[in-house]
Design a protein around this motif. Sequence first.
Motif, PDB file in Angstrom:
ATOM      1  N   UNK A 139       0.740  -1.252   0.106  1.00 32.93           N
ATOM      2  CA  UNK A 139       0.031   0.246   0.049  1.00 32.93           C
ATOM      3  C   UNK A 139       1.015   1.237   0.056  1.00 32.93           C
ATOM      4  N   UNK A 140       2.026   1.299   0.679  1.00 30.85           N
ATOM      5  CA  UNK A 140       2.786   2.469   0.948  1.00 30.85           C
ATOM      6  C   UNK A 140       3.523   2.489  -0.641  1.00 30.85           C
ATOM      7  N   UNK A 141       3.915   1.854  -1.051  1.00 28.72           N
ATOM      8  CA  UNK A 141       4.516   1.768  -2.461  1.00 28.72           C
ATOM      9  C   UNK A 141       3.723   1.952  -3.639  1.00 28.72           C
ATOM     10  N   UNK A 142       2.743   1.270  -3.624  1.00 29.33           N
ATOM     11  CA  UNK A 142       1.985   1.021  -5.014  1.00 29.33           C
ATOM     12  C   UNK A 142       0.345   1.866  -4.764  1.00 29.33           C
ATOM     13  N   UNK A 143      -0.023   2.111  -3.423  1.00 27.29           N
ATOM     14  CA  UNK A 143      -1.235   2.640  -3.409  1.00 27.29           C
ATOM     15  C   UNK A 143      -2.197   1.587  -3.254  1.00 27.29           C
ATOM     16  N   UNK A 144      -3.305   2.025  -2.866  1.00 26.53           N
ATOM     17  CA  UNK A 144      -4.771   1.053  -2.758  1.00 26.53           C
ATOM     18  C   UNK A 144      -5.757   1.488  -3.748  1.00 26.53           C
ATOM     19  N   UNK A 156      -3.001   6.777  -8.384  1.00 24.07           N
ATOM     20  CA  UNK A 156      -2.624   8.332  -7.485  1.00 24.07           C
ATOM     21  C   UNK A 156      -1.886   7.991  -6.570  1.00 24.07           C
ATOM     22  N   UNK A 157      -1.946   6.671  -5.827  1.00 25.30           N
ATOM     23  CA  UNK A 157      -1.266   6.407  -4.591  1.00 25.30           C
ATOM     24  C   UNK A 157       0.196   5.872  -4.726  1.00 25.30           C
ATOM     25  N   UNK A 158       0.532   5.950  -6.072  1.00 27.09           N
ATOM     26  CA  UNK A 158       1.845   5.282  -6.156  1.00 27.09           C
ATOM     27  C   UNK A 158       2.893   6.329  -5.695  1.00 27.09           C
TER      28      UNK A 158
END
Length: 540
Positions: free
Chosen positions: A193-198, A202-204
């Motif tokens: 989740x921290x690296x690639x988002x959830x 936009x969360x990458x």
Amino acid sequence: RGFADFAKHTDFATSSGSTTAAATLAAAKQKRRKQQQSKPKSQSSDVSDDKNNDDANNVANNNISKPKHLMRPSPIYSGSDPRLVVLFRKIGQKRDPTTKVRALEELTSVVYPPPSDDESSGAGSTSKGMGDDGNGNGGGEAPFPRPEKIAALSHLLYLHETKLGYDNRPSVRAASYKALAAAKGHVPKAWTTLFLGDGDDSGVTAAVGMTWSASMGDPAADAARNASALVDELVAAENGTKQKTSNENGPGRKIRLAVCCHSKSVLGCKRPSALQDVINPASKSSVAGGGGSVNASGGGGKGKKNKNGKCDVREAAVSAPAMNESEREETEERYERVVLSAMSGLGRLLERSPEIGDDAVQNYADLPSFPEASSVTRLLSGTSRGSFRRGAYALVGRMCQFAPSLVLPPDVGGAGTSSKSNAMALGGLIPQLLSSEKDPNNFVPLLELVLSYLAAFKRVSSHDGVIGPWREGAMDPEAFAKSLSKALRRGCCGAPAAAWGPTILPIVASLPASSAPGPIDVDPAAEEGVKDGKKEEKER
């Protein structure tokens, strides 16, 4: 009431024969009995039902309507473990690279240790942390709980994006990549989740593009190897979480977008100071506000307010403390390394995720996050750094091979796109490059770029034996022949003829008969080199 309780529990009313106590006790009992009789029978059940309904609603709201917490890299360590506080103080605040490396190694070995033999064999033992006897660290201290590991990873990722990943010491960069890769085995869901988002793209995090570029272009072998191991973990994590089947030969969509965004921000930097704004955007905003630093070492230069109450950024830059010679050299070194790594990483991305063939992806010319054509053109012809031009030649050559929509004109059929919003005007630029290039180390990649450009036209357009660029008007054959003749007459500025000789024949053969160059007086040494190069080519 209090006296009645006293009389009841001490038997004062019966043993002492006190009528007052007996009367008080009787009155209290009668009052309590009346209150119980006056209360409606359904009230207690209604209260319990309401309470049960409220509890059910609270649970439903917590599970459904409560917004999900978005995990992002944290600028501070949000945990409470004093051992990690000491480690992060060494990692983020100390200037000595040896102290940083030792702290990162300690973080890797005690917070995110590799699995023991029992864990790898499936014994099911829990992971152990700092000071745990199972790791041989002694001390018998308690292992780190999962929330502390997540908090440590969040802060480490922030430090990597703003400091560690751009550090000029290769050992610091290598230790940082190793620590980030080691954390995946302990908190895999939080790591992903921290690296690639959830969910969406936009969360990458920016560290994904940094890691990819470092794995392909970091000059330090240890840093490149550790970054490559982290890239493998990222590709595996994205392929494991995607709903659709991912491209087996290349990265997924999130990683591709992250690499393009990182390359766009880096290649758009025209000077080392602009790269510092990319690394730490807060420094740029603070200078604009009149109270921040304008260099990597920080400063307190404040601009004077004008009549409108705003600060003059130019006065702030003048009043800020200037960098010394060592800081300027470090900034220049960082700028060159990061730009070259970004070009190498972007070229490798095009090779692993081409827009042609069976593994074709979206056309890069229509991708908003792809570096602008003006940025690549500036690196080709608008810089005095030979290393930048050499890296740009290699990058554009891969564009011609794996992403032709970036270099072919809009009206060329089969290019795969109609908008061409980010295509380069490469046809008019090649003759200038052949005439202006003076670095002998750059002629081989330049001629390979020319050959790749001609081959890109041959794949999409060939009529009457005339290869595309001349028929489509993308490049003037006479201007190209004149520039090529000039370069050959100079012996390619001393470049080894055995290296560039084999590329000359197919380039000349592609020219129209009316524009082919006549006999050229070439240096005898260069002529012998061309013959040797042709001989080696036949042997291969």
